[in-house]
Scaffold this motif. Structure first.
Motif, PDB file in Angstrom:
ATOM      1  N   ASN A   1      -5.382   5.457  -3.677  1.00 44.57           N
ATOM      2  CA  ASN A   1      -5.064   6.855  -3.106  1.00 44.57           C
ATOM      3  C   ASN A   1      -3.373   7.033  -3.026  1.00 44.57           C
ATOM      4  O   ASN A   1      -2.994   8.209  -2.888  1.00 44.57           O
ATOM      5  CB  ASN A   1      -5.729   6.821  -1.527  1.00 44.57           C
ATOM      6  CG  ASN A   1      -7.216   6.787  -1.448  1.00 44.57           C
ATOM      7  OD1 ASN A   1      -7.861   7.144  -2.622  1.00 44.57           O
ATOM      8  ND2 ASN A   1      -7.690   6.397  -0.646  1.00 44.57           N
ATOM      9  N   ASP A   2      -2.591   5.943  -3.038  1.00 47.96           N
ATOM     10  CA  ASP A   2      -1.226   6.225  -2.974  1.00 47.96           C
ATOM     11  C   ASP A   2      -0.777   6.377  -4.457  1.00 47.96           C
ATOM     12  O   ASP A   2       0.130   6.830  -4.561  1.00 47.96           O
ATOM     13  CB  ASP A   2      -0.660   4.893  -2.354  1.00 47.96           C
ATOM     14  CG  ASP A   2      -0.955   4.770  -1.035  1.00 47.96           C
ATOM     15  OD1 ASP A   2      -1.261   5.694  -0.227  1.00 47.96           O
ATOM     16  OD2 ASP A   2      -1.122   3.451  -0.484  1.00 47.96           O
ATOM     17  N   ASP A   3      -1.221   5.571  -5.408  1.00 46.69           N
ATOM     18  CA  ASP A   3      -0.571   5.461  -6.669  1.00 46.69           C
ATOM     19  C   ASP A   3      -1.972   5.800  -7.660  1.00 46.69           C
ATOM     20  O   ASP A   3      -2.441   4.651  -8.204  1.00 46.69           O
ATOM     21  CB  ASP A   3      -0.179   4.238  -6.975  1.00 46.69           C
ATOM     22  CG  ASP A   3       0.422   3.828  -8.297  1.00 46.69           C
ATOM     23  OD1 ASP A   3       0.642   5.052  -8.786  1.00 46.69           O
ATOM     24  OD2 ASP A   3       1.159   2.835  -8.574  1.00 46.69           O
ATOM     25  N   PRO A   4      -2.481   6.999  -7.748  1.00 50.36           N
ATOM     26  CA  PRO A   4      -3.733   7.162  -8.396  1.00 50.36           C
ATOM     27  C   PRO A   4      -3.725   6.469 -10.023  1.00 50.36           C
ATOM     28  O   PRO A   4      -2.467   6.538 -10.580  1.00 50.36           O
ATOM     29  CB  PRO A   4      -4.000   8.699  -8.747  1.00 50.36           C
ATOM     30  CG  PRO A   4      -2.983   9.040  -7.717  1.00 50.36           C
ATOM     31  CD  PRO A   4      -1.807   8.180  -7.440  1.00 50.36           C
ATOM     32  N   VAL A   5      -4.629   6.052 -10.517  1.00 52.60           N
ATOM     33  CA  VAL A   5      -4.870   5.293 -11.805  1.00 52.60           C
ATOM     34  C   VAL A   5      -5.758   6.331 -12.765  1.00 52.60           C
ATOM     35  O   VAL A   5      -6.901   6.566 -12.333  1.00 52.60           O
ATOM     36  CB  VAL A   5      -5.439   3.842 -11.439  1.00 52.60           C
ATOM     37  CG1 VAL A   5      -5.692   3.185 -12.765  1.00 52.60           C
ATOM     38  CG2 VAL A   5      -4.434   3.109 -10.744  1.00 52.60           C
TER      39      VAL A   5
ATOM     40  N   PRO B   1     -11.176   8.097  -0.237  1.00 50.84           N
ATOM     41  CA  PRO B   1     -10.252   8.279   0.733  1.00 50.84           C
ATOM     42  C   PRO B   1     -11.134   7.148   1.798  1.00 50.84           C
ATOM     43  O   PRO B   1     -10.319   6.535   2.677  1.00 50.84           O
ATOM     44  CB  PRO B   1     -10.330   9.463   1.437  1.00 50.84           C
ATOM     45  CG  PRO B   1     -11.136  10.350   0.271  1.00 50.84           C
ATOM     46  CD  PRO B   1     -11.805   9.694  -0.613  1.00 50.84           C
ATOM     47  N   ASP B   2     -12.556   6.899   1.841  1.00 51.45           N
ATOM     48  CA  ASP B   2     -12.983   6.109   2.915  1.00 51.45           C
ATOM     49  C   ASP B   2     -12.980   4.414   2.208  1.00 51.45           C
ATOM     50  O   ASP B   2     -13.139   3.531   3.324  1.00 51.45           O
ATOM     51  CB  ASP B   2     -14.272   6.616   3.013  1.00 51.45           C
ATOM     52  CG  ASP B   2     -14.417   7.794   3.522  1.00 51.45           C
ATOM     53  OD1 ASP B   2     -13.695   8.154   4.416  1.00 51.45           O
ATOM     54  OD2 ASP B   2     -15.404   8.760   3.449  1.00 51.45           O
ATOM     55  N   ASP B   3     -12.696   4.306   1.257  1.00 49.84           N
ATOM     56  CA  ASP B   3     -12.874   2.841   0.621  1.00 49.84           C
ATOM     57  C   ASP B   3     -11.776   2.746  -0.655  1.00 49.84           C
ATOM     58  O   ASP B   3     -12.298   2.755  -2.103  1.00 49.84           O
ATOM     59  CB  ASP B   3     -14.333   2.694   0.131  1.00 49.84           C
ATOM     60  CG  ASP B   3     -14.511   1.243  -0.256  1.00 49.84           C
ATOM     61  OD1 ASP B   3     -13.742   0.460   0.181  1.00 49.84           O
ATOM     62  OD2 ASP B   3     -15.307   0.883  -0.801  1.00 49.84           O
ATOM     63  N   PRO B   4     -10.587   2.909  -0.463  1.00 49.27           N
ATOM     64  CA  PRO B   4      -9.597   2.742  -1.510  1.00 49.27           C
ATOM     65  C   PRO B   4      -9.727   1.581  -1.846  1.00 49.27           C
ATOM     66  O   PRO B   4     -10.170   0.429  -1.342  1.00 49.27           O
ATOM     67  CB  PRO B   4      -8.261   3.211  -0.906  1.00 49.27           C
ATOM     68  CG  PRO B   4      -8.493   2.700   0.742  1.00 49.27           C
ATOM     69  CD  PRO B   4     -10.025   3.028   0.974  1.00 49.27           C
ATOM     70  N   ASP B   5      -9.121   1.268  -3.196  1.00 51.26           N
ATOM     71  CA  ASP B   5      -8.919   0.133  -4.044  1.00 51.26           C
ATOM     72  C   ASP B   5      -7.635  -0.376  -3.575  1.00 51.26           C
ATOM     73  O   ASP B   5      -6.753   0.384  -3.853  1.00 51.26           O
ATOM     74  CB  ASP B   5      -9.183   0.024  -5.352  1.00 51.26           C
ATOM     75  CG  ASP B   5     -10.731   0.296  -5.775  1.00 51.26           C
ATOM     76  OD1 ASP B   5     -11.553  -0.299  -4.805  1.00 51.26           O
ATOM     77  OD2 ASP B   5     -10.932   0.844  -6.735  1.00 51.26           O
ATOM     78  N   TYR B   6      -7.539  -1.673  -3.217  1.00 51.88           N
ATOM     79  CA  TYR B   6      -6.066  -2.048  -2.897  1.00 51.88           C
ATOM     80  C   TYR B   6      -5.515  -2.974  -4.303  1.00 51.88           C
ATOM     81  O   TYR B   6      -5.939  -3.555  -4.582  1.00 51.88           O
ATOM     82  CB  TYR B   6      -6.002  -3.185  -1.600  1.00 51.88           C
ATOM     83  CG  TYR B   6      -6.157  -2.231  -0.554  1.00 51.88           C
ATOM     84  CD1 TYR B   6      -4.997  -1.877   0.369  1.00 51.88           C
ATOM     85  CD2 TYR B   6      -7.499  -2.226   0.011  1.00 51.88           C
ATOM     86  CE1 TYR B   6      -5.340  -1.215   1.501  1.00 51.88           C
ATOM     87  CE2 TYR B   6      -7.624  -1.258   1.102  1.00 51.88           C
ATOM     88  CZ  TYR B   6      -6.493  -0.832   2.239  1.00 51.88           C
ATOM     89  OH  TYR B   6      -6.540  -0.236   2.962  1.00 51.88           O
ATOM     90  N   CYS B   7      -3.995  -2.776  -4.171  1.00 52.55           N
ATOM     91  CA  CYS B   7      -3.405  -3.561  -5.054  1.00 52.55           C
ATOM     92  C   CYS B   7      -3.326  -4.967  -4.692  1.00 52.55           C
ATOM     93  O   CYS B   7      -3.294  -5.437  -3.866  1.00 52.55           O
ATOM     94  CB  CYS B   7      -1.897  -3.120  -5.042  1.00 52.55           C
ATOM     95  SG  CYS B   7      -0.965  -4.029  -6.407  1.00 52.55           S
ATOM     96  N   LEU B   8      -3.737  -5.681  -5.916  1.00 49.25           N
ATOM     97  CA  LEU B   8      -4.243  -7.175  -5.859  1.00 49.25           C
ATOM     98  C   LEU B   8      -2.939  -8.187  -5.579  1.00 49.25           C
ATOM     99  O   LEU B   8      -3.041  -9.033  -4.720  1.00 49.25           O
ATOM    100  CB  LEU B   8      -4.797  -7.656  -7.130  1.00 49.25           C
ATOM    101  CG  LEU B   8      -6.207  -6.937  -7.382  1.00 49.25           C
ATOM    102  CD1 LEU B   8      -6.913  -7.420  -8.638  1.00 49.25           C
ATOM    103  CD2 LEU B   8      -7.100  -7.075  -6.131  1.00 49.25           C
ATOM    104  N   PRO B   9      -1.674  -7.952  -6.115  1.00 51.06           N
ATOM    105  CA  PRO B   9      -0.725  -8.772  -5.909  1.00 51.06           C
ATOM    106  C   PRO B   9      -0.093  -8.735  -4.455  1.00 51.06           C
ATOM    107  O   PRO B   9      -0.367  -8.024  -3.830  1.00 51.06           O
ATOM    108  CB  PRO B   9       0.480  -8.460  -7.037  1.00 51.06           C
ATOM    109  CG  PRO B   9      -0.561  -7.800  -7.944  1.00 51.06           C
ATOM    110  CD  PRO B   9      -1.363  -7.060  -7.393  1.00 51.06           C
TER     111      PRO B   9
END
Length: 61
Positions: A32-36, A43-51
């Motif tokens: 949601n912060d950095d669209p891919v 918005p209810d279940d965003p994917d988080y960056c892994l590192p």
């Protein structure tokens, strides 16, 4: 390498011939912060960056 243990995130720090587990905070960036392209935002279940936080290079989801 990331080792998950509850709310703690451990990584192995490689230096020459030694390896040391270190606890580093997760990167707070989400899709949601950095669209891919090709990944739909939720918005209810965003994917988080892994590192880890402040990692070099691009965000990876």
């Amino acid at each position: 390498m990331r080792i998950l243990g509850g709310d703690q995130h451990f990584w192995l720090r490689w230096q020459d011939r030694t390896r040391e587990p270190v606890e580093l905070p997760s990167c707070p960036v989400t899709t949601n912060d950095d669209p891919v392209p090709g990944i739909e935002e939720d918005p209810d279940d965003p994917d988080y960056c892994l590192p880890f936080e402040h990692h070099p290079g691009p965000h990876r989801f």
